[in-house]
Design a protein around this motif. Sequence first.
Motif, PDB file in Angstrom:
ATOM      1  N   ARG A  93       0.862  -1.193   0.000  1.00 22.78           N
ATOM      2  CA  ARG A  93       0.000   0.000   0.000  1.00 22.78           C
ATOM      3  C   ARG A  93       0.890   1.232   0.000  1.00 22.78           C
ATOM      4  O   ARG A  93       1.686   1.425   0.917  1.00 22.78           O
TER       5      ARG A  93
ATOM      6  N   VAL B 131      -9.324   5.051  -5.916  1.00 24.26           N
ATOM      7  CA  VAL B 131     -10.553   4.250  -5.824  1.00 24.26           C
ATOM      8  C   VAL B 131     -11.458   4.499  -7.039  1.00 24.26           C
ATOM      9  O   VAL B 131     -11.855   3.545  -7.724  1.00 24.26           O
TER      10      VAL B 131
ATOM     11  N   HIS C 288      -6.697   1.190  -7.059  1.00 26.38           N
ATOM     12  CA  HIS C 288      -7.044   0.321  -5.917  1.00 26.38           C
ATOM     13  C   HIS C 288      -7.801  -0.887  -6.482  1.00 26.38           C
ATOM     14  O   HIS C 288      -9.012  -1.032  -6.293  1.00 26.38           O
TER      15      HIS C 288
ATOM     16  N   GLU D 175      -3.574  -0.667  -2.880  1.00 24.81           N
ATOM     17  CA  GLU D 175      -3.854   0.733  -3.217  1.00 24.81           C
ATOM     18  C   GLU D 175      -2.530   1.453  -3.417  1.00 24.81           C
ATOM     19  O   GLU D 175      -1.774   1.688  -2.489  1.00 24.81           O
TER      20      GLU D 175
END
Length: 311
Positions: free
Chosen positions: A109, A183, A146, A141
């Motif tokens: 991440r 996202v 993501h 992500e």
Amino acid sequence: MKKYTEIADINSIPEIIKEAIQLKSNPFQFEALGKHRTLVMLFFNSSLRTRLSTEKAAKNLGMYVTVLNVNDAWNLEYENGAIMNLNTAEHVKEAAQVISQYGDIIAIRAFPTLKDKAKDESEYIINSFIKYATVPIVSMESATAHPLQAMADAMTIEELKTKKRPKVVLTWAPHTKVLPQAVPNSFVKMMQNLDVDFSITHPKGYELNPEITKETPINYNQDEALKDADFVYAKNWCSYSEYGQILSTDNQWMLTKSKLSKAKFMHCLPVRRNVVVEDAVLDSEQSVVIQQANNRTYAAQIVLKKLLENL
Ligand code: AN0
Ligand code: CP
């Protein structure tokens, strides 16, 4: 599958979503597959769901799991040829090769700076690991994507849809902090690959990367866009064109029960109540955010399964 850092790493999206839903009904079916294999998870940023669901996914496959909060380790250098006489103590060239000896798969991440667009779009952290690690890399992500979240979102829509081609709307929502486009970017790419009637609504100035949104319709009128939607996905992101800026905090864009009408409400979480979406939505039966978070486990599990099978 050799890595999972972007939606394009999947061969057949509808197929993998079906397989993930099957895994959910029988999560221990492949518990021998990961025996004596280790997942190393590297976190450069905070997490609740990704950390716990990815660990659960690995354990369902019989893997060991090691977590490193990278900010507790040495400060990494990414630049080739750097004279490392300042704040960086170790080059990613060594770090990635070393970690590859401890883990059979590395999950990372690493959020964007949201200050330097070119640097963020270079995906220098995750791409350095892809380059120098000798094992598969999974994105938990990155600066611009993501993909595990998008897979869980697609599973949720597949599980809940009541018509062949549901109407799905991604709506921008207000927020007090500067948030990434990761996202929404991955959600958009995922929806473009599914049989859905998909559109995006946001205030002017919040256009996502046009190379990602491509032919997807954008409507600047939220009320119009949400009309007859089956799924409404709310998310804040900062401006892409005026990179890293908050152009509006207009709470007229907050999602309310009346705007939602009969649609299901989706959000990746964490969500700020009564800023992004009002309590009445999150506390209603129409909210499917808890189911989405549950699906994160099986999205991660199908990805780890495919990577393990290819080791
Ligand atoms: C992050 C984001 O918007 O990308 C992580 C979401 C999964 N959200 C926050 O930082 C609130
Ligand atoms: N949705 C999601 O990725 O949540 P976390 O940031 O808590 O992992």
